[in-house]
Design a protein around this motif. Sequence first.
Motif, mmCIF file in Angstrom:
data_model
loop_
_atom_site.group_PDB
_atom_site.id
_atom_site.type_symbol
_atom_site.label_atom_id
_atom_site.label_comp_id
_atom_site.label_asym_id
_atom_site.label_seq_id
_atom_site.Cartn_x
_atom_site.Cartn_y
_atom_site.Cartn_z
ATOM 1 N N PRO A 168 -3.749 1.095 -2.831
ATOM 2 C CA PRO A 168 -2.949 -0.205 -3.133
ATOM 3 C C PRO A 168 -1.643 0.382 -3.939
ATOM 4 C CG PRO A 168 -4.550 -0.112 -4.658
ATOM 5 C CD PRO A 168 -5.110 0.887 -3.702
ATOM 6 N N ASN A 169 -0.490 -0.132 -3.641
ATOM 7 C CA ASN A 169 0.815 0.257 -4.572
ATOM 8 C C ASN A 169 0.868 -0.413 -5.732
ATOM 9 O OD1 ASN A 169 3.376 1.034 -5.150
ATOM 10 N ND2 ASN A 169 4.548 0.143 -3.697
ATOM 11 N N GLY A 174 -1.422 3.136 3.883
ATOM 12 C CA GLY A 174 -2.342 2.056 3.805
ATOM 13 C C GLY A 174 -3.801 2.602 3.178
ATOM 14 N N THR A 184 0.909 -1.116 0.236
ATOM 15 C CA THR A 184 0.084 0.063 0.078
ATOM 16 C C THR A 184 0.787 1.456 0.086
ATOM 17 O OG1 THR A 184 -0.100 0.092 2.369
ATOM 18 C CG2 THR A 184 -1.987 -1.088 1.191
#
Length: 65
Positions: A20-21, A17, A13
């Motif tokens: 999403p990464n 958080g 992330t």
Amino acid sequence: MGPNLTHFGSNTTIAAGMFPNDSAHLARWIADAPALKPGSLMPRMQPPLTDAEIAALVAYLRSLE
């Protein structure tokens, strides 16, 4: 000064958080973090980055595993 980017690409992330990464969220975050997370300490880039510059940063950050 800034965040530790070691292993950034393996984080799941971004934005503490919130997202999403993935490449799409990361590009939006780089372009204008305060628009995604009001109160973010990451400033808007002045002058704004080009799409090519953002894509290059995304590729670099995603490679940091």
